[in-house]
Design an enzyme around this catalytic site. Sequence first.
Site, PDB file in Angstrom:
ATOM      1  N   TYR A 133      24.329  35.230  -0.914  1.00 58.66           N
ATOM      2  CA  TYR A 133      24.706  33.823  -0.879  1.00 58.66           C
ATOM      3  C   TYR A 133      26.129  33.734  -0.337  1.00 58.66           C
ATOM      4  CZ  TYR A 133      26.471  29.278  -2.034  1.00 58.66           C
ATOM      5  OH  TYR A 133      27.062  28.047  -1.935  1.00 58.66           O
ATOM      6  N   GLU A 177      -8.363 -13.981  14.139  1.00 58.41           N
ATOM      7  CA  GLU A 177      -8.157 -12.990  13.091  1.00 58.41           C
ATOM      8  C   GLU A 177      -9.516 -12.515  12.571  1.00 58.41           C
ATOM      9  OE1 GLU A 177      -5.064 -11.530  11.996  1.00 58.41           O
ATOM     10  OE2 GLU A 177      -4.950 -12.362  14.003  1.00 58.41           O
ATOM     11  N   ARG A 188       0.802  -1.226   0.000  1.00 60.99           N
ATOM     12  CA  ARG A 188       0.000   0.000   0.000  1.00 60.99           C
ATOM     13  C   ARG A 188       0.836   1.277   0.000  1.00 60.99           C
ATOM     14  NH1 ARG A 188      -4.165   0.102   4.521  1.00 60.99           N
ATOM     15  NH2 ARG A 188      -3.148  -1.712   5.438  1.00 60.99           N
ATOM     16  N   ASN A 198       1.070   1.729   7.265  1.00 58.77           N
ATOM     17  CA  ASN A 198       0.818   0.838   6.128  1.00 58.77           C
ATOM     18  C   ASN A 198       0.647   1.591   4.818  1.00 58.77           C
ATOM     19  OD1 ASN A 198       0.658  -1.837   7.407  1.00 58.77           O
ATOM     20  ND2 ASN A 198      -0.978  -0.873   8.581  1.00 58.77           N
TER      21      ASN A 198
HETATM   22  C1  UD1 Z   1      -1.470  -8.930  12.356  1.00 51.98           C
HETATM   23  C2  UD1 Z   1      -2.096  -9.857  13.402  1.00 51.98           C
HETATM   24  C3  UD1 Z   1      -3.409  -9.243  13.884  1.00 51.98           C
HETATM   25  C4  UD1 Z   1      -3.171  -7.860  14.441  1.00 51.98           C
HETATM   26  C5  UD1 Z   1      -2.478  -6.991  13.404  1.00 51.98           C
HETATM   27  C6  UD1 Z   1      -2.068  -5.684  14.021  1.00 51.98           C
HETATM   28  C7  UD1 Z   1      -1.436 -12.121  12.791  1.00 51.98           C
HETATM   29  C8  UD1 Z   1      -1.871 -13.387  12.158  1.00 51.98           C
HETATM   30  N1  UD1 Z   1      -2.338 -11.143  12.810  1.00 51.98           N
HETATM   31  O1  UD1 Z   1      -2.362  -8.919  11.261  1.00 51.98           O
HETATM   32  O2  UD1 Z   1      -3.979 -10.068  14.885  1.00 51.98           O
HETATM   33  O3  UD1 Z   1      -4.397  -7.290  14.835  1.00 51.98           O
HETATM   34  O4  UD1 Z   1      -1.287  -7.626  12.911  1.00 51.98           O
HETATM   35  O5  UD1 Z   1      -1.573  -4.831  13.016  1.00 51.98           O
HETATM   36  O6  UD1 Z   1      -0.330 -12.039  13.277  1.00 51.98           O
HETATM   37  N2  UD1 Z   1       5.068 -10.032   8.370  1.00 51.98           N
HETATM   38  C9  UD1 Z   1       6.202 -10.762   8.028  1.00 51.98           C
HETATM   39  N3  UD1 Z   1       6.064 -11.911   7.347  1.00 51.98           N
HETATM   40  C10 UD1 Z   1       4.853 -12.396   6.969  1.00 51.98           C
HETATM   41  C11 UD1 Z   1       3.702 -11.655   7.319  1.00 51.98           C
HETATM   42  C12 UD1 Z   1       3.849 -10.478   8.007  1.00 51.98           C
HETATM   43  O7  UD1 Z   1       7.317 -10.353   8.354  1.00 51.98           O
HETATM   44  O8  UD1 Z   1       4.799 -13.476   6.345  1.00 51.98           O
HETATM   45  C13 UD1 Z   1       5.235  -8.788   9.131  1.00 51.98           C
HETATM   46  C14 UD1 Z   1       4.802  -7.533   8.400  1.00 51.98           C
HETATM   47  O9  UD1 Z   1       5.861  -6.954   7.715  1.00 51.98           O
HETATM   48  C15 UD1 Z   1       4.294  -6.657   9.528  1.00 51.98           C
HETATM   49  C16 UD1 Z   1       3.785  -7.653  10.562  1.00 51.98           C
HETATM   50  O10 UD1 Z   1       4.414  -8.863  10.270  1.00 51.98           O
HETATM   51  O11 UD1 Z   1       5.341  -5.915  10.122  1.00 51.98           O
HETATM   52  C17 UD1 Z   1       2.271  -7.797  10.527  1.00 51.98           C
HETATM   53  O12 UD1 Z   1       1.894  -8.236   9.261  1.00 51.98           O
HETATM   54  P1  UD1 Z   1       0.489  -7.844   8.651  1.00 51.98           P
HETATM   55  O13 UD1 Z   1       0.365  -8.482   7.338  1.00 51.98           O
HETATM   56  O14 UD1 Z   1       0.295  -6.383   8.729  1.00 51.98           O
HETATM   57  O15 UD1 Z   1      -0.482  -8.570   9.681  1.00 51.98           O
HETATM   58  P2  UD1 Z   1      -2.031  -8.391   9.781  1.00 51.98           P
HETATM   59  O16 UD1 Z   1      -2.672  -9.308   8.865  1.00 51.98           O
HETATM   60  O17 UD1 Z   1      -2.373  -6.975   9.707  1.00 51.98           O
HETATM   61 MG    MG Z   2      -1.238  -5.039   9.315  1.00 47.27          MG
END
Ligand code: UD1
Ligand code: MG
Length: 453
Positions: A351, A157, A18, A229
Amino acid sequence: MPAQDITAIILAAGKGTRMKSDLHKVLHPIGGKPILRHLLDTVSGLAPARTLLVVGMGRDQVAAAAPDVEIVTQAEQLGTGHAVLETRDAVGPHTGDVIVLYGDVPFIPLSVMQAMIAARHATPDTGLVVLGFRPADPGRYGRLVQDADGALERIVEYKDANAEERAIGLCNSGMMVIDGAHLYGWLDQLENDNAAGEYYLTDLVAVARQEGHGVAVVEATEDDVLGVNSRADLALAERFFQAKKRQEAMDAGVTLTDPDSVYFSHDTVLGRDVSVEPNVVFAPGVTVEDGVTIKAFSHLEGTTVRAGASVGPFARLRPGADIGAGAKIGNFVEIKKATLDAGVKVSHLSYIGDATIGADANIGAGTITCNYDGFLKFQTTIGAGAFIGSNTALVAPVNVGAGAMVGAGSVITADVPDDALAVARGRQEGREGFAKTFRERQAAKKAEQKKGN
Ligand code: UD1
Ligand code: MG
């Protein structure tokens, strides 16, 4: 809690789609400092034995900006649980605490991290601590489901939640502290049979409970866990940061006539009784000593302004400007890589670059240091007490001695000795009555031409 027992794992492998950016999301600046560095600076307060950063794409960019952390690559983003699992080999045997943070959540306070660690040690069986919060709009956050006794039972979730679960106001920030002795064993038990087809870190809650461990919740404010984000989130984070810096400045004895129009950097230092008028920007690297006034619409970067000086309005101080005590920099003046001693005046339209100017020298309106020949930069030196007339071009390299004077409109290409006068311009000629004669002659010619038509 001994510091060597903490391992910090920062997740940053998400694609950051995003942001629509070629720059890794966690490297976008807030107050001139990357998002990730805001977080790392706070993490350093925990003095963890190790800090690991999980990245996907953009590893080189992140490594360059964070040479002080160990980077682990998660080649495929299979979920937050999978991301932490990828650190297993790097972490090795570890029985202390593991704190999991998000690289895109920059402002989580040290006190909140410490409260999470303290909660992990509140009872001997607490295996995991979740950081919850109650956002004004719970939106698509994971929900914390409590059992009849109010203990945390599991995290669901949003995608997987039913209507009743979605009505829960207590949400998951995503950050956790986990007993390192169990972390990877629990992660091995995660399944991806959910709506996203991902390995959810959040499922550790249910696993820990099944294994007879206690699970605690620490609550933070929505501001504490602000995540970035999108560009809109970035702007919001910037607003938060600026509001905090403005308040800190005023608390420290700085007058801000219109706080909302003054912009700070992460490292801006302002002394006591500094006064800042509206619409001033402090880019990185600025130190302003006591009693300075920065007038409206000035831009400062990489600059030191010493006690009692006055800058602006509409001044631009660029990297390497060192403005002496009590000096005066007026409107439409640009200063770069130049040291101005105490009491120097550069009041209008100048300047000054690659220069040193001695105490109390007066630099007239429109003076330019011609410091660049299209290839290289050259130095101008002006001695103490010198007077440079208006509209002087100082063609560097050149020295003007202490107490010397330069006549207005001069183009100075040779050194001027101490206390000498240099004038380098066409000598003025005068012809008595010329203008009148000229006017009469031309008027007569014009009348003649008209007749002819
Ligand atoms: C996650 C949480 C959710 C919480 C939310 C808060 C899980 C399953 N869900 O959801 O409960 O409310 O954050 O913002 O954990 N990332 C990785 N590798 C991956 C996936 C994600 O490094 O494979 C990192 C992302 O870069 C980010 C963080 O983990 O920093 C969260 O990832 P994101 O995809 O935003 O999680 P959400 O689905 O929003
Ligand atoms: Mg998130």
